[in-house]
Every structure is written in C-alpha cells, then in structure tokens.
Enzyme design. Structure first.
Site, PDB file in Angstrom:
ATOM      1  N   HIS A  29     -44.174  13.185   3.497  1.00 54.92           N
ATOM      2  CA  HIS A  29     -44.871  13.578   2.267  1.00 54.92           C
ATOM      3  C   HIS A  29     -44.464  12.721   1.069  1.00 54.92           C
ATOM      4  CE1 HIS A  29     -45.046  17.009   4.980  1.00 54.92           C
ATOM      5  NE2 HIS A  29     -46.097  17.435   4.306  1.00 54.92           N
ATOM      6  N   GLU A  50     -30.454  17.792   2.094  1.00 57.47           N
ATOM      7  CA  GLU A  50     -31.120  17.857   0.788  1.00 57.47           C
ATOM      8  C   GLU A  50     -30.248  18.512  -0.276  1.00 57.47           C
ATOM      9  OE1 GLU A  50     -32.648  18.570   3.604  1.00 57.47           O
ATOM     10  OE2 GLU A  50     -34.475  17.344   3.682  1.00 57.47           O
ATOM     11  N   GLN A 113     -44.906  21.851   7.890  1.00 55.17           N
ATOM     12  CA  GLN A 113     -43.989  22.047   6.745  1.00 55.17           C
ATOM     13  C   GLN A 113     -44.703  22.682   5.554  1.00 55.17           C
ATOM     14  OE1 GLN A 113     -42.197  17.831   7.958  1.00 55.17           O
ATOM     15  NE2 GLN A 113     -41.416  18.443   5.963  1.00 55.17           N
ATOM     16  N   GLY A 418     -20.896  29.610  -8.885  1.00 53.67           N
ATOM     17  CA  GLY A 418     -19.679  29.655  -8.059  1.00 53.67           C
ATOM     18  C   GLY A 418     -19.948  29.276  -6.611  1.00 53.67           C
TER      19      GLY A 418
HETATM   20  C1  TPP Z   1     -21.833  28.966  -0.787  1.00 45.99           C
HETATM   21  C2  TPP Z   1     -20.801  30.050  -0.925  1.00 45.99           C
HETATM   22  N1  TPP Z   1     -20.523  30.828   0.159  1.00 45.99           N
HETATM   23  C3  TPP Z   1     -19.565  31.779   0.068  1.00 45.99           C
HETATM   24  C4  TPP Z   1     -18.899  31.993  -1.129  1.00 45.99           C
HETATM   25  C5  TPP Z   1     -17.831  33.088  -1.232  1.00 45.99           C
HETATM   26  N2  TPP Z   1     -16.518  32.463  -1.396  1.00 45.99           N
HETATM   27  C6  TPP Z   1     -15.912  32.434  -2.597  1.00 45.99           C
HETATM   28  S1  TPP Z   1     -14.443  31.703  -2.536  1.00 45.99           S
HETATM   29  C7  TPP Z   1     -14.580  31.378  -0.904  1.00 45.99           C
HETATM   30  C8  TPP Z   1     -13.475  30.683  -0.160  1.00 45.99           C
HETATM   31  C9  TPP Z   1     -13.442  29.202  -0.376  1.00 45.99           C
HETATM   32  O1  TPP Z   1     -12.580  28.628   0.571  1.00 45.99           O
HETATM   33  P1  TPP Z   1     -12.154  27.112   0.520  1.00 45.99           P
HETATM   34  O2  TPP Z   1     -13.323  26.250   0.281  1.00 45.99           O
HETATM   35  O3  TPP Z   1     -11.338  26.792   1.714  1.00 45.99           O
HETATM   36  O4  TPP Z   1     -11.290  27.033  -0.796  1.00 45.99           O
HETATM   37  P2  TPP Z   1      -9.857  27.679  -1.145  1.00 45.99           P
HETATM   38  O5  TPP Z   1     -10.073  29.038  -1.716  1.00 45.99           O
HETATM   39  O6  TPP Z   1      -9.049  27.709   0.109  1.00 45.99           O
HETATM   40  O7  TPP Z   1      -9.375  26.722  -2.163  1.00 45.99           O
HETATM   41  C10 TPP Z   1     -15.778  31.871  -0.408  1.00 45.99           C
HETATM   42  C11 TPP Z   1     -16.209  31.769   1.011  1.00 45.99           C
HETATM   43  C12 TPP Z   1     -19.271  31.188  -2.240  1.00 45.99           C
HETATM   44  N3  TPP Z   1     -18.712  31.351  -3.433  1.00 45.99           N
HETATM   45  N4  TPP Z   1     -20.191  30.205  -2.104  1.00 45.99           N
END
Ligand code: TPP
Length: 558
Positions: A29, A50, A113, A418
């Site tokens: 596309h 992406e 798609q 976040g």
């Molecule tokens: C895309 C996404 N999935 C799940 C979460 C929930 N979450 C918040 S903190 C966290 C843990 C992150 O682990 P890591 O990347 O290993 O970092 P660390 O805390 O060990 O530094 C998760 C899964 C989120 N914030 N974003």
C-alpha cells in the site's frame, strides 16, 4: 501534461515541511511513498516492527524538538503502531503517522489488510485523524496535519491514505504546493497576568520554579536561567524538562520527587511558578508530598486543559513557557528581589544529604551488582553530550537518582502511558536526529524482549547505539509489586530466565558483552562507544533492592 502520483504529492509536502527522515515498515500500500522518498533522497529507516518505527519517530521528535514521521501499511501495520500513537498522544509528541489502507474502490469487499476503520481506531489517540479521499487534496491536508501536530499543544496526527489515492496520477500543475507548513506563533501572556505572577513571586518566602514538558517543548532554557539567576529562585523539573537548567547549576534542586525531602513545615515551598507542568503522575497526583496544598500556584501552560486539572491556580495563565519567561525577564531586572539565600541553602543541603545517604545505603559491592552501583557506573562512563533513553521500570527509576544533564533533551524516558519496551525504538530516532552524539539505551530485561530485533535495524543503518540491559531475571517492578501486595510466596508470571541477550544482538551483527562485575561495566561502556558499533551489554544485577522513587509511590498506596 506531466502527471505525478498521490504518493509523490505526500512526499513533496513533507519536503516543504523540511522533513529529513521517515521511519517505517514496507507494505504494498505504501509503495508510491517509498519510491518518491527515494527519488528525493529522503532516507527511510526501515524497522523490524511497526511499533519501533512509531517509537523511532517519537524519539526523533523528542531529540530534535521537531516533527517525527512514521509510515505503516494497512491493517496489521496500522494495528501494530497503536502503542506509539497512544504514547505520543499522552506525551504531546508531534508525530505524523501515515497509514496505508485498501483502495477506496475496494470498500466492503473483504479485501487484503482491510475491513477495519483505521481512522476511527486512531481518533481517540491522536489530535486529528483523517482519511484522504481525493489525490489533489493531499498537499492541503498533509500541511494541515503537520500544522496541527506542531502547534501548541503539540501531538500526534494520523493521515490514512487509500492505495488508489496514492497511486492515482494527477496533473502536476493542478497540485498546489503549500507554503508555511510549520507555524511559529507561540501564545504570549497578557500584561496583567505577568503582573499578577510578579506580585506573588516578589512576596514569596520560599518560592520554587517547576518546569515541565511545556517548558521543554518551548525551548525555554536560556530565558529560564536568566530569570532564576536574577530572582534567586530554585528550580525543580520532571524528566523531559531536566537540563533546561544544567544539573551543575547551584539553583538546580532536582526532579519533582526530591521536593518530598523538604518535610519541615517551615521548609516547604509557598509559591510555585509552574511552567509547562502537567500535574498528575509525576507530581504524585493530588498528594501534597511534592507540592504543598497551601502553596500559591502560578500555572503557565499552553494547553488550557492542564490548568486547574488537579490543583487550583490563583494565577492561571494560558501561554507558552518561553514567552512567559521573556515577559518576566523584561520586568525582573528592575525589581528588588527578597534574599532567598537561606532557602537555596536548605535545598542544597537536602541534595547533599541525599547523595551521602545513597552512597552509604547502596554501598554493597558484592555480586550480583547493586542496581544503584550499576547506574552510577553508567552515568560516570557516559561521554559528554550523550543522550540516554530510559526504558524498563525500576531500571529507569534507579537511573533517575544519578542522571545529570547539562543540556535539555538528553534524557528521554517514560511519560504518562508508562509503556515498557519503547526504548530501542526511541533510541533509533534519537540517534538519527543526532548522528554525532553518543546514544545509550538503558533497558530492563523484560522491556528488551518487545523489540530486540531492532539490533538488526541498528546494524543495517549503522546506528551505533549502546544498549545496557539491566538483567535482574525479572519484570522487577511487577515482581516487587506482587511481593508487597500479595506476598512473596504468591509471585507468579513476573520472573524471567537466564537469557543471553548479548548473544541475540550478536546474531544480528551487533557487538554483545556479558558483564558480571562493576569495573567491567565501566570498561564495557567506554569500549562500546569507542567501537562505533551497536552494542548490547547484558549486565547481571541484584533483583532485590527497590528504587527510592518507587518506595515513595508504594508508601502512598499503603
Ligand atoms: C507494554 C507494557 N506491558 C506491561 C506493563 C506493566 N509493567 C510495568 S513495570 C513492568 C516490569 C518491567 O520489567 P523490566 O523491563 O524487566 O524492567 P525492571 O523493572 O526490571 O527495570 C511491567 C511488566 C507496562 N507498563 N507496559
């Protein structure tokens, strides 16, 4: 008659807006856009997913204070980029997303798609989403999208481009190119509003300036420094505005969270000049741990929606932060300012006490490496002018304790969504925006899994990003949350294995190093930057310590 394609019209309007790079992943596309970008010599940074293209466009916009552009193909290409749309939307990052879609003539025919309303899906997470249905209208609508994305409050826009609109041949003479695609007219405060702000500041005992994303977007650093040096007012910031006043400056108080250390009743701010601040997550919501409820607020924001959101502001001002500071500077010189020396000292002492406390508290040097020691080694090993991207959760909270920025825009990290896993994408964009500056991506071992194939993009495009994986074999922020809320015997779904992330990077042609000792970490980072090759440093760290910012947030929930 000379004819050109709809795709060529898109590209000519991008060029009129001075777009220099486009991030994306191919699909049939988009073919006319790919070919037109190539014929005009605009590099396409093609990613392996992406979402990484979207995050790269965000990283480019954040690192350059300009517009990022990402293109994704119809259907799954579009659905894959939605996390980036949402991230850019909540952080007001100016990104133009171009999505391919099925030909208009194929509507409702179960074609490839297709069958999902991409504009409707994008609408709640963009400033504007629109499908272009007439090729000759492309210049007008692309220009409109860019003006919207880059004007305050900035934010993402999506243009949906059906395949037959992109492949249509139109008369070149009939297609007008648009002028002034990017506007430069930030809103200025009224004279009465500036008087009201001056009045409060001149009568304050313990004033502070808080700077937030709006101040960073307005590039308010020089005016900020002039004003606070004249008035003697300490500055606190979130991560985006960090560095508007250099970290080494005597009036730099720290990030917002450090306001929680000023606990004595006669040591709390009484007047707050909030420039481009968005109250919420980073100011601990309505809690008065950071900003005392009794403090008088002068809230300056280009987006009226942010003013009074969680805090009443006796002096509300809808304006650009730099314009506000310019107006304050015009008046500040002629004023006799109170002596804020004792207040400044109190803040400096709190900062020194914190550093001493941390050094003692986190002194353990045994293996695995304490995360505070790891981030300190990283901060100490950074070349001057480096840009750091902070991903993961606890990883970036640890880095927040040691980050120093002499120049703003050098630490790009989480916003309101976040979303863990955006780091490698953001790093691609930051490195493309600043090819000569060193870029380090700090990432959790959970976060890196989302887009680890982007080492391939780094290698193919010669982007020498240094990725440090804080490997605690855990989604640590999640695991600690479970331990506190449900009990340590109920930890499930939050532990990870002994993965060899450095070997994965090697398989894509990057360098890979496994580090278990602190001294080796410093050597590894310096060597990685010297090598000019993308590198993954997989560093084993202790999972048990919890960073102070998270402890602060947890204390609030208990
Ligand atoms: C895309 C996404 N999935 C799940 C979460 C929930 N979450 C918040 S903190 C966290 C843990 C992150 O682990 P890591 O990347 O290993 O970092 P660390 O805390 O060990 O530094 C998760 C899964 C989120 N914030 N974003």
């Amino acid at each position: 008659m000379v004819t050109i394609t709809g795709g060529e019209l898109v590209v000519r309007t991008l060029l009129a807006a001075k777009v220099r790079h486009v991030f994306g992943l191919h699909g049939a596309h988009l073919e006319t856009i790919f070919q037109s970008l190539a014929s005009h010599g605009v590099p396409i940074i093609d990613t392996r997913h992406e979402v990484a293209a979207g995050h790269a466009a965000e990283g480019y916009a954040r690192a350059s204070r300009g517009l990022g552009v990402a293109m994704v193909t119809a259907g799954p290409g579009f659905t894959n980029v939605i996390t980036s749309l949402a991230n850019a939307y909540l952080d007001r990052t100016p990104v133009l997303y171009l999505s391919g879609s099925a030909a208009l003539r194929d509507a409702e025919s179960n074609t490839l798609q297709a069958g999902i309303d991409q504009v409707a899906i994008a609408r709640p997470v963009t400033k504007w989403a629109h499908q272009i249905t007439t090729p000759l209208q492309i210049p007008r609508l692309v220009a409109q999208a860019i003006r919207l994305a880059t004007s305050a409050p900035t934010g993402p826009v999506l243009l949906d481009l059906p395949m037959d609109v992109l492949t249509a041949q139109v008369d070149e003479d009939a297609a007008l190119t648009r002028a002034n695609v990017v506007l430069d007219s930030p809103p200025a405060p009224t004279s009465a509003a500036v008087d009201a702000a001056m009045e409060l500041l001149l009568n304050a005992k313990r004033p502070i300036v808080m700077v937030g994303p709006g101040a960073w977007q307005a590039d308010a650093g020089n005016e900020l420094r002039r004003f606070v040096e004249r008035a003697g007012i300490p500055v606190f910031s979130d991560f985006q505005a960090h560095g508007l006043l250099p970290s080494s400056h005597a009036l730099w108080g720290g990030t917002y969270h450090k306001l929680s250390e000023l606990t004595a009743s006669d040591a709390r701010p009484d007047v707050v000049l909030a420039l481009g601040v968005r109250f919420g997550l980073f100011t601990m919501g309505v809690s008065d741990r950071l900003v005392p409820s009794g403090a008088k607020l002068i809230h300056v924001e280009a987006d009226a929606k942010e003013i009074g959101r969680l805090r009443d502001a006796p002096v509300p001002i809808v304006a650009d932060s730099r314009e506000m500071l310019k107006a304050l500077n015009e008046r500040a010189g002629a004023q006799r300012w109170p002596d804020f020396g004792a207040w400044q000292k109190l803040i400096r002492d709190a900062k020194a006490a914190r550093v001493a406390r941390h050094r003692e508290q986190y002194a353990r040097t045994s293996s695995p490496i304490h995360p505070y020691q790891a981030v300190t080694a990283i901060a100490d090993s950074l070349p001057p002018d480096a840009i750091v991207i902070g991903d993961g959760a606890e990883s970036y909270h640890w880095f927040n304790e040691v980050v120093r920025q002499e120049r703003s825009g050098s630490y790009i990290t989480h916003g309101f969504l976040g979303a863990v896993g955006f780091g490698l994408g953001l790093s691609l964009g930051a490195q493309v925006a600043h090819p000569k500056r060193p870029v380090l991506c700090l990432v959790g071992d959970g976060a890196i899994g989302f887009t680890i194939a982007e080492f391939d993009t780094m290698v193919r495009h010669k982007l020498p990003i240094v990725v440090v994986v804080m490997n605690n074999r855990s989604w640590a922020a999640s695991q600690h949350f479970q331990e506190i809320v449900s009990g340590s015997e109920k930890v499930l779904g939050t532990r990870l294995g002994e993965a060899r992330y450095h070997d994965v990077a090697r398989a894509f042609g990057a360098n890979g190093l496994h580090v278990t000792k602190l001294d080796d970490l410093r050597t590894a980072i310096k060597g990685a930057f010297a090598s000019g090759t993308p590198t993954c440093i997989n560093v084993e760290i202790d999972v048990s310590p919890i960073p102070p910012e998270i402890e602060l947030l947890m204390a609030r929930h208990n």
